[in-house]
Design an enzyme around this catalytic site. Structure first.
Site, short mmCIF file in Angstrom:
data_model
loop_
_atom_site.label_atom_id
_atom_site.label_comp_id
_atom_site.label_asym_id
_atom_site.label_seq_id
_atom_site.Cartn_x
_atom_site.Cartn_y
_atom_site.Cartn_z
N HIS A 1 9.10 7.19 7.90
CA HIS A 1 9.70 7.31 6.56
C HIS A 1 11.17 7.71 6.77
O HIS A 1 11.54 8.24 7.82
CB HIS A 1 8.93 8.31 5.72
CG HIS A 1 7.60 7.78 5.26
ND1 HIS A 1 7.33 7.45 3.97
CD2 HIS A 1 6.46 7.50 5.95
CE1 HIS A 1 6.08 6.99 3.87
NE2 HIS A 1 5.53 7.01 5.06
N CYS B 1 4.63 9.57 -0.11
CA CYS B 1 3.22 9.94 0.02
C CYS B 1 2.87 10.91 -1.10
O CYS B 1 3.58 11.89 -1.32
CB CYS B 1 2.95 10.59 1.38
SG CYS B 1 1.23 11.14 1.56
N ASN C 1 9.08 4.41 3.28
CA ASN C 1 9.20 3.98 4.68
C ASN C 1 10.56 3.36 4.89
O ASN C 1 11.22 2.94 3.94
CB ASN C 1 8.16 2.90 4.99
CG ASN C 1 6.76 3.43 4.95
OD1 ASN C 1 6.21 3.65 3.88
ND2 ASN C 1 6.20 3.67 6.12
N HIS D 1 5.53 4.59 12.61
CA HIS D 1 5.50 4.50 11.13
C HIS D 1 6.47 5.57 10.64
O HIS D 1 6.13 6.76 10.59
CB HIS D 1 4.06 4.75 10.67
CG HIS D 1 3.86 4.81 9.19
ND1 HIS D 1 3.11 3.87 8.50
CD2 HIS D 1 4.27 5.69 8.24
CE1 HIS D 1 3.07 4.18 7.21
NE2 HIS D 1 3.78 5.29 7.03
N ARG E 1 0.84 -1.21 0.00
CA ARG E 1 0.00 0.00 0.00
C ARG E 1 0.88 1.26 0.00
O ARG E 1 0.97 1.96 -1.00
CB ARG E 1 -0.94 -0.03 1.22
CG ARG E 1 -2.11 0.92 1.13
CD ARG E 1 -1.76 2.36 1.47
NE ARG E 1 -1.13 2.50 2.79
CZ ARG E 1 -0.57 3.61 3.22
NH1 ARG E 1 -0.53 4.70 2.46
NH2 ARG E 1 0.00 3.68 4.41
P1 HMG Z 1 -13.40 14.29 -1.91
O1 HMG Z 1 -13.06 14.62 -3.33
O2 HMG Z 1 -13.58 15.40 -0.95
O3 HMG Z 1 -14.65 13.29 -1.78
O4 HMG Z 1 -12.26 13.31 -1.38
P2 HMG Z 1 -16.01 13.16 -2.51
O5 HMG Z 1 -16.92 12.49 -1.54
O6 HMG Z 1 -16.41 14.48 -3.12
O7 HMG Z 1 -15.68 12.11 -3.69
C1 HMG Z 1 -14.99 12.44 -4.86
C2 HMG Z 1 -15.12 11.26 -5.82
O8 HMG Z 1 -14.44 10.13 -5.28
C3 HMG Z 1 -16.56 10.80 -6.02
O9 HMG Z 1 -16.64 10.25 -7.32
C4 HMG Z 1 -16.74 9.70 -5.01
O10 HMG Z 1 -17.75 8.77 -5.35
C5 HMG Z 1 -15.38 9.05 -5.04
P3 HMG Z 1 -17.45 11.00 -8.50
O11 HMG Z 1 -18.85 11.18 -7.98
O12 HMG Z 1 -16.73 12.33 -8.70
O13 HMG Z 1 -17.33 10.05 -9.66
N1 HMG Z 1 -15.04 8.43 -3.76
C6 HMG Z 1 -14.60 7.18 -3.63
N2 HMG Z 1 -14.37 6.20 -4.54
C7 HMG Z 1 -13.92 5.03 -4.06
N3 HMG Z 1 -13.66 4.81 -2.74
C8 HMG Z 1 -13.87 5.76 -1.83
C9 HMG Z 1 -14.36 7.00 -2.27
N4 HMG Z 1 -14.66 8.15 -1.62
C10 HMG Z 1 -15.09 9.02 -2.55
N5 HMG Z 1 -13.60 5.52 -0.55
C11 HMG Z 1 -11.51 11.52 0.02
C12 HMG Z 1 -12.24 12.85 -0.04
C13 HMG Z 1 -11.26 11.22 1.48
C14 HMG Z 1 -12.40 10.45 -0.62
C15 HMG Z 1 -10.19 11.66 -0.76
O14 HMG Z 1 -9.51 12.77 -0.28
C16 HMG Z 1 -9.32 10.45 -0.66
O15 HMG Z 1 -9.66 9.38 -1.15
N6 HMG Z 1 -8.14 10.62 -0.02
C17 HMG Z 1 -7.20 9.52 0.15
C18 HMG Z 1 -5.82 10.05 0.02
C19 HMG Z 1 -4.84 8.94 0.21
O16 HMG Z 1 -5.13 7.76 0.04
N7 HMG Z 1 -3.60 9.34 0.57
C20 HMG Z 1 -2.52 8.42 0.76
C21 HMG Z 1 -2.70 7.54 1.95
S1 HMG Z 1 -2.36 8.33 3.50
C22 HMG Z 1 -0.70 8.05 3.72
O17 HMG Z 1 -0.02 7.59 2.84
C23 HMG Z 1 -0.14 8.33 5.05
C24 HMG Z 1 0.15 7.06 5.87
O18 HMG Z 1 1.04 6.20 5.18
C25 HMG Z 1 0.80 7.44 7.18
C26 HMG Z 1 1.91 8.43 6.94
O19 HMG Z 1 2.97 8.08 6.48
O20 HMG Z 1 1.63 9.59 7.26
C27 HMG Z 1 -1.13 6.31 6.19
MG MG Z 2 3.28 6.43 5.12
#
Ligand code: HMG
Ligand code: MG
Length: 315
Positions: free
Chosen positions: A213, A244, A253, A211, A19
């Site tokens: 990096h 990220c 990481n 966690h 992931r």
């Molecule tokens: P948004 O644009 O505000 O949400 O995003 P929305 O509700 O307006 O949805 C936009 C579109 O996405 C819509 O589609 C939804 O249906 C769809 P459309 O109507 O335009 O065709 N949608 C989804 N589709 C599939 N699965 C879903 C989903 N939700 C909405 N779950 C949202 C808000 C939270 C969805 C967005 O910002 C998002 O998905 N963010 C994720 C970002 C991400 O994954 N970042 C990387 C991971 S975090 C990380 O790496 C850090 C970590 O490793 C720890 C660290 O190191 O810090 C964990």
């Molecule tokens: Mg991370």
């Protein structure tokens, strides 16, 4: 506790390569490769493999085939398959896919929360409430992850008390465990200890995980500093893959192979087969054409190749 060095005698490693490691890849990684990677990591004995993210494909296209990954992997008894879930839409998909642990994720800075999940920290917690209830109802584990806990690319310094406050909100949601994440790898050992000490005033240390990096090359030292406080759960990414998408310049990481080499050298049990992880790191870096960022991995591959009289993969 290990009587030799007062460190934990057993440490849990959550393998986040499939992931966190792959999410940043610009070119789509073929489904077969993702499935093969998860299977190799399961076979190596990880108690938890973060295999997928049920996030918006518009935000992180690389994770769009998460349901297919979950459907095709061979599930090993003893391995929990975890996945990121930002909202109820993701939760429904995660439950349908048979995820064993759901990871809700927020941040210790408002600026990063806006960039990563498009809402404030408080709004993210509100959004997680039904997710948490659904996780409890379905009997799946719930983990909370707090990004930029040691510094934010948009805001700069982050106070330990602010992190501890988000830990409290995650605990109130019912998170079984909570990740303190150094998303951009800026933390140093003293700062890491200060954040864990502040957080452990809110929940027991046994529920906290590190966690880290490795952007500034501090991750192994930071793990050692956390081990000294009794932290016994860490995340790592095979071959040090990753970054990220919402933290420009952040590298992967800490490499899992390097963490295992450290822990096993300290006499700390992990239940994980280092050789199998090194081979998985060689597999994935060759498959996607990335450098292998594990120092221990590269050294062991070179040693084994020399023993066999064979060249190692050049990646
Ligand atoms: P948004 O644009 O505000 O949400 O995003 P929305 O509700 O307006 O949805 C936009 C579109 O996405 C819509 O589609 C939804 O249906 C769809 P459309 O109507 O335009 O065709 N949608 C989804 N589709 C599939 N699965 C879903 C989903 N939700 C909405 N779950 C949202 C808000 C939270 C969805 C967005 O910002 C998002 O998905 N963010 C994720 C970002 C991400 O994954 N970042 C990387 C991971 S975090 C990380 O790496 C850090 C970590 O490793 C720890 C660290 O190191 O810090 C964990
Ligand atoms: Mg991370």
């Amino acid at each position: 506790m290990n009587p030799r060095n007062s460190l934990p005698s057993h440490v849990e490693i959550v393998e986040v390569g499939p992931r966190d490691g792959l999410q940043n890849e610009a070119q789509p990684v073929p489904l077969d490769i993702k499935v093969d990677l998860v299977n190799r990591l399961s076979a190596a004995g990880f108690p938890n493999v973060e295999a997928a993210a049920f996030v918006s494909p518009k935000w992180v296209p690389q994770m769009a085939d998460s349901a297919a990954v979950m459907a095709r992997i061979q599930r090993r008894p003893g391995t929990v398959y975890s996945a990121l879930v930002p909202n109820m839409k993701g939760m429904e998909a995660a439950l349908a896919a048979g995820v064993g642990e759901v990871v809700v994720f927020s941040a210790a800075s408002e600026a990063f929360a806006q960039k990563n999940v498009n809402c404030s920290i408080a709004e993210s917690i509100t959004r997680f409430r039904p997710v948490a209830e659904a996780a409890k109802a379905a009997g799946v584990k719930l983990r909370g992850s707090i990004s930029v806990a040691l510094g934010c690319p948009y805001q700069g310094a982050v106070a330990p008390a602010v992190v501890a406050d988000v830990v409290r909100r995650m605990a109130d949601l019912g998170c079984d465990s909570i990740d303190i994440a150094d998303t951009i790898g800026v933390g140093t050992a003293g700062a890491v200890q200060a954040v864990f000490e502040a957080s452990a005033a809110v929940v027991p240390m046994a529920r906290l995980a590190g966690h880290f990096h490795d952007t500034y090359g501090q991750a192994l030292t930071n793990i050692y500093a956390a081990l000294q406080l009794g932290v016994a759960s860490f995340h790592a990414s095979v071959a040090g893959l990753g970054g990220c998408p919402y933290a420009r310049g952040a590298t992967g990481n800490v490499a899992t192979e390097d963490v295992l080499y450290l822990l096993h050298g300290l006499g700390i049990a992990t239940g994980i087969d280092l050789r199998a992880v090194v081979e998985a790191g060689d597999f994935i870096t060759c498959a996607i054409g990335r450098p292998n960022n594990s120092r221990a991995g590269r050294a062991l591959l070179a040693k084994w190749a020399a023993e066999q009289g064979e060249p190692a993969c050049a990646a």
